[in-house]
Design a protein around this motif. Sequence first.
Motif, short mmCIF file in Angstrom:
data_model
loop_
_atom_site.label_atom_id
_atom_site.label_comp_id
_atom_site.label_asym_id
_atom_site.label_seq_id
_atom_site.Cartn_x
_atom_site.Cartn_y
_atom_site.Cartn_z
N GLN A 273 12.90 -10.76 13.90
CA GLN A 273 13.02 -10.77 12.32
C GLN A 273 11.31 -10.33 11.74
N ALA A 274 10.53 -11.33 12.72
CA ALA A 274 9.34 -10.99 11.96
C ALA A 274 8.39 -10.00 12.72
N GLU A 276 10.19 -6.87 13.07
CA GLU A 276 10.77 -5.73 11.98
C GLU A 276 10.09 -6.16 11.01
N GLN A 277 10.06 -7.38 10.38
CA GLN A 277 8.78 -7.15 8.85
C GLN A 277 7.39 -6.64 9.09
N ARG A 278 6.58 -7.04 9.96
CA ARG A 278 5.62 -6.32 10.14
C ARG A 278 5.60 -5.17 10.74
N ALA A 279 6.27 -4.60 11.40
CA ALA A 279 6.04 -2.72 11.43
C ALA A 279 6.54 -2.75 9.91
N LEU A 280 7.85 -3.47 9.28
CA LEU A 280 7.94 -2.22 7.66
C LEU A 280 6.61 -3.05 6.86
N ALA A 281 6.31 -3.63 7.07
CA ALA A 281 5.31 -3.15 6.27
C ALA A 281 3.88 -2.23 6.42
N ALA A 282 4.06 -2.11 7.65
CA ALA A 282 2.55 -1.38 8.04
C ALA A 282 3.28 -0.06 7.67
N GLN A 283 4.04 0.31 7.44
CA GLN A 283 4.96 1.48 7.46
C GLN A 283 4.60 1.29 5.25
N HIS A 284 4.65 0.80 5.13
CA HIS A 284 4.56 1.01 3.48
C HIS A 284 3.28 0.34 3.20
N GLU A 285 2.01 0.62 4.19
CA GLU A 285 0.76 0.06 3.68
C GLU A 285 0.11 2.16 4.22
N ALA A 286 1.01 2.43 5.37
CA ALA A 286 0.55 4.00 5.53
C ALA A 286 1.24 4.75 4.36
N ALA A 287 2.55 4.62 4.20
CA ALA A 287 3.32 5.77 2.82
C ALA A 287 2.11 5.36 2.03
N ALA A 288 1.23 4.50 1.47
CA ALA A 288 0.37 4.36 0.21
C ALA A 288 -0.80 4.64 0.50
N ALA A 289 -1.18 4.93 1.91
CA ALA A 289 -1.98 5.47 2.03
C ALA A 289 -2.10 7.25 2.26
N LEU A 290 -1.37 7.29 2.84
CA LEU A 290 -0.50 8.81 2.53
C LEU A 290 0.40 9.74 1.75
N GLY A 291 0.18 8.80 0.41
CA GLY A 291 0.58 8.97 -0.75
C GLY A 291 2.17 9.45 -0.51
N ILE A 292 2.40 8.86 0.04
CA ILE A 292 3.93 9.67 0.35
C ILE A 292 5.41 8.54 -0.35
N THR A 293 6.60 9.46 -0.63
CA THR A 293 7.81 8.15 -0.88
C THR A 293 8.42 8.67 -0.20
N LEU A 294 8.63 7.89 0.46
CA LEU A 294 9.98 6.82 1.70
C LEU A 294 10.95 7.38 1.90
N ASN A 295 11.58 7.68 2.20
CA ASN A 295 13.32 8.56 1.70
C ASN A 295 14.46 8.34 3.32
N GLY A 296 15.85 7.62 3.00
CA GLY A 296 16.21 8.43 4.49
C GLY A 296 16.38 7.30 4.94
N TRP A 300 15.14 3.00 14.11
CA TRP A 300 14.20 2.80 14.61
C TRP A 300 14.42 2.98 16.61
N GLY A 301 12.91 2.94 17.61
CA GLY A 301 12.50 3.63 18.25
C GLY A 301 13.40 2.15 19.26
N TYR A 302 13.04 2.34 21.12
CA TYR A 302 12.95 1.89 21.62
C TYR A 302 12.54 0.05 21.27
N GLN A 303 12.95 -0.84 20.70
CA GLN A 303 12.64 -2.80 21.07
C GLN A 303 11.47 -2.22 19.75
N GLY A 304 11.48 -1.08 18.74
CA GLY A 304 11.00 -1.53 17.41
C GLY A 304 9.91 -1.07 17.34
N HIS A 305 9.19 -0.48 19.23
CA HIS A 305 7.92 0.56 18.93
C HIS A 305 7.82 1.58 17.77
N THR A 306 8.97 2.12 18.14
CA THR A 306 8.16 3.03 16.93
C THR A 306 9.56 3.12 15.84
#
Length: 421
Positions: A273-274, A276-296, A300-306
């Motif tokens: 779970q840690a 997953e939460q770390r990846a989601l935090a990184a995803q939201h950080e990137a979304a804010a930096a790139l100026g996008i809104t996530l939807n859909g 997840w890829g193999y073992q959460g690597h992607t």
Amino acid sequence: MDTAPNYLAGRAHRLLAPVLAEHGDLRVSTKVGFPAPGAAAAVAAGAFDAEAARRGYSLAAGYVGWQVERNRATLGRCCLDTVFLHNPERTGDRAALPLVLREAFAVLEAAVAAAQVAAYGIATWSGFTEHFFTIPQLDRLAAEAAGTPNHHLRAVQLPVSLVQTDTLHQALEDRGPIRAAAERGWQVFASAPLHGGELVTAATEELAALLRPGLTVAQACLLAAASCPGLTKVLLSASNPAHWESACAELAQPAIPPPILRKVCDALAPTTQADEQRALAAQHEAAAALGITLNGPRRWGYQGHTLGQQAQHPEYGACCLRLISAPSEDASGKLWEGTAQAAAAFRGVRKPALHGVYDESVRDGIAYRAELTTYIDDPACAPEPVLGRELEPPETWWKSLRTDLEAIAATPTERVAVRRQ
């Protein structure tokens, strides 16, 4: 026997007819949605309009009724055991889909009343995972079409495999579409248990040993899908009798226990779970930096690597955000820089455009890189990993492909392609 008008380039029904005639007790399910290649018969009968013929797909009430009649005639069965609406998500219009389904259900209810069909259902590839519909919604629409809760929507068909782990994981937790269908007493058909054969080469011997020691990769992956709680049927295909007999022998084994299936699902998802939460935090950080809104839905890829997810950009419109991760010391090379290198090297080649990269996120020793590319919403060549019908792309498509391949072949690169063993 499960089939469809478009299988084997439109020849499946004709080839099965003598077998069904010889084995009158053999049950058969078929589908409505994709006509035989070319759709000439449907167009000639007035069941397909020009737009439907161009798309090669329709669930319009008139076409549903026409295809049911044609399926009966071609298969030589007065009454079809089950008729599935084939990949309703292909209609494309989410707002109109409930009306399309309700009208199609009404046609199928009339066919049941006329003793032409015993039951009907939904065969989908991504309808549940992409939230086009739910089992309760389908139940309600069928009741509205029939004018009574005692309708004849009695089956669903959906992919269940170690690639499509979301559905399997939900069933193990007593939730999701399989659980909801089973609670209603519906038949649940699992399609693509080996994901079109991809699992045979993509999975590992270690994974097979975790599932059940002594089984081959193919045997273990097939048994894993069949062990999903709530399934009533697993759809198999085989290229020769020996493969068929081997698959049947594997499915005769005791089911893999749910605790082991959960462990495998966990291995194919973020490790903890840690993570997953770390990846989601990184995803939201990137979304804010790139100026996008996530939807859909998240993918997840193999073992959460992607991690992939659709996004919306104020300038570029619909995009796809792909997050990759690696230990900080390994954050380089083909996996890390491949998309950017391809974007720079193949500027004239038709491919999703790379709009932006964000790689400044490092959390607990794990580096993350986010890549924002064009979201491709053109119709896919096939809704499943394996082509079910002949493709007839225009000459301009072939010309474009040749031009792109020539450009790729002429581009110098130090990258080496190897076949995955």
